[in-house]
Design a protein around this motif. Structure first.
Motif, PDB file in Angstrom:
ATOM      1  N   LEU A   6       0.817  -1.198   0.000  1.00 57.93           N
ATOM      2  CA  LEU A   6       0.000   0.000   0.000  1.00 57.93           C
ATOM      3  C   LEU A   6       0.861   1.262   0.000  1.00 57.93           C
ATOM      4  O   LEU A   6       0.523   2.256  -0.650  1.00 57.93           O
ATOM      5  N   ARG A   8       3.782   1.713  -1.426  1.00 54.19           N
ATOM      6  CA  ARG A   8       4.270   1.937  -2.783  1.00 54.19           C
ATOM      7  C   ARG A   8       3.160   2.500  -3.677  1.00 54.19           C
ATOM      8  O   ARG A   8       3.388   3.411  -4.472  1.00 54.19           O
ATOM      9  N   LEU A   9       1.957   1.975  -3.520  1.00 51.69           N
ATOM     10  CA  LEU A   9       0.814   2.491  -4.273  1.00 51.69           C
ATOM     11  C   LEU A   9       0.585   3.968  -3.961  1.00 51.69           C
ATOM     12  O   LEU A   9       0.409   4.785  -4.857  1.00 51.69           O
ATOM     13  N   ARG A  10       0.598   4.292  -2.677  1.00 51.10           N
ATOM     14  CA  ARG A  10       0.367   5.678  -2.251  1.00 51.10           C
ATOM     15  C   ARG A  10       1.431   6.623  -2.777  1.00 51.10           C
ATOM     16  O   ARG A  10       1.138   7.696  -3.291  1.00 51.10           O
ATOM     17  N   ARG A  12       3.430   6.233  -5.311  1.00 48.83           N
ATOM     18  CA  ARG A  12       3.352   6.345  -6.757  1.00 48.83           C
ATOM     19  C   ARG A  12       2.316   7.385  -7.162  1.00 48.83           C
ATOM     20  O   ARG A  12       2.514   8.158  -8.090  1.00 48.83           O
ATOM     21  N   LYS A  50      -8.422  -0.429  -6.165  1.00 46.73           N
ATOM     22  CA  LYS A  50      -8.234  -0.533  -7.611  1.00 46.73           C
ATOM     23  C   LYS A  50      -8.854   0.666  -8.322  1.00 46.73           C
ATOM     24  O   LYS A  50      -8.276   1.202  -9.255  1.00 46.73           O
ATOM     25  N   PHE A  53      -6.657   3.935  -7.550  1.00 47.18           N
ATOM     26  CA  PHE A  53      -5.374   3.952  -8.239  1.00 47.18           C
ATOM     27  C   PHE A  53      -5.485   3.594  -9.720  1.00 47.18           C
ATOM     28  O   PHE A  53      -4.488   3.430 -10.402  1.00 47.18           O
ATOM     29  N   LEU A  55      -6.418   0.831 -11.367  1.00 45.76           N
ATOM     30  CA  LEU A  55      -5.753  -0.423 -11.711  1.00 45.76           C
ATOM     31  C   LEU A  55      -6.798  -1.503 -11.939  1.00 45.76           C
ATOM     32  O   LEU A  55      -7.846  -1.521 -11.289  1.00 45.76           O
ATOM     33  N   LEU A  58      -4.256  -5.736  -8.486  1.00 38.69           N
ATOM     34  CA  LEU A  58      -3.188  -5.286  -7.590  1.00 38.69           C
ATOM     35  C   LEU A  58      -2.017  -6.260  -7.562  1.00 38.69           C
ATOM     36  O   LEU A  58      -1.164  -6.188  -6.682  1.00 38.69           O
ATOM     37  N   TYR A  61       1.527  -5.276  -6.959  1.00 33.82           N
ATOM     38  CA  TYR A  61       1.818  -4.689  -5.658  1.00 33.82           C
ATOM     39  C   TYR A  61       1.705  -5.714  -4.517  1.00 33.82           C
ATOM     40  O   TYR A  61       1.633  -5.347  -3.357  1.00 33.82           O
ATOM     41  N   GLU A 108       8.894   2.408  -9.970  1.00 32.39           N
ATOM     42  CA  GLU A 108       7.920   3.253  -9.282  1.00 32.39           C
ATOM     43  C   GLU A 108       7.843   4.632  -9.921  1.00 32.39           C
ATOM     44  O   GLU A 108       6.760   5.199 -10.075  1.00 32.39           O
ATOM     45  N   TYR A 115       0.785   7.186 -14.169  1.00 34.02           N
ATOM     46  CA  TYR A 115      -0.408   7.557 -13.400  1.00 34.02           C
ATOM     47  C   TYR A 115      -0.728   9.042 -13.610  1.00 34.02           C
ATOM     48  O   TYR A 115      -1.864   9.414 -13.875  1.00 34.02           O
TER      49      TYR A 115
END
Length: 156
Positions: A6, A8-10, A12, A50, A53, A55, A58, A61, A108, A115
């Motif tokens: 999470l 890394r998702l944030r 990014r 999803k 972000f 996507l 996931l 990730y 990333e 993104y």
């Protein structure tokens, strides 16, 4: 057991814990707990992630967590517990974390750029829609003014 990266998702997406918490309708402390692996991500929040972000899945990730211990050369089994073994395990884990971090830094950055490009395109589409709507409203306004003037009505 697998969990979602999470953090890394944030990062990014450039979203803070507080912002993500608001989007998911949870407390920021819960976001922190999910990022640190202390709490799992509820199934109903996975779909929302999803969507947030943008996507389809996931899978990229997922963090695979294995419970295999490193057997240092001076021991005979992972069950032997001493300070040196604990330190070696800790350093081993740190080295792997650093390697993963370095290896994924470029990935990333590229994901973040993708993104932002998608988000920018969406914003431009929305801006175009708003411009079209504004033009229609201006045309309606002119027509209304013409009707009012035609009937001698002041519109100040």
């Amino acid at each position: 057991m697998n969990r979602i990266d999470l953090l890394r998702l944030r990062k990014r997406a450039g979203i803070s814990q507080r912002e993500l918490a608001e989007m998911l309708q949870v407390r920021p402390s819960f976001i922190s707990a999910m990022e640190n692996g202390k709490s799992g991500i509820p199934e109903e929040k996975l779909e929302k992630l999803k969507e947030i972000f943008e996507l389809d899945n996931l899978d990229d990730y997922l963090i695979k967590e294995d419970n295999e211990s490193v057997v240092p050369p001076h021991t005979h089994s992972p069950e032997e517990s001493d300070t040196i073994t604990a330190l070696l395990n800790h350093f081993h884990d740190l080295a792997h974390q650093r390697n993963r971090a370095n290896a994924s830094a470029d990935e990333e950055a590229l994901a973040r750029i993708d993104y932002l490009v998608r988000r920018n395109e969406n914003l431009y589409e929305r801006l175009d829609e708003l411009h079209q709507r504004m033009e229609r409203m201006m045309e309606e306004n002119i027509k209304l003014k013409e009707i009012l003037l035609k009937h001698g009505i002041s519109y100040d």
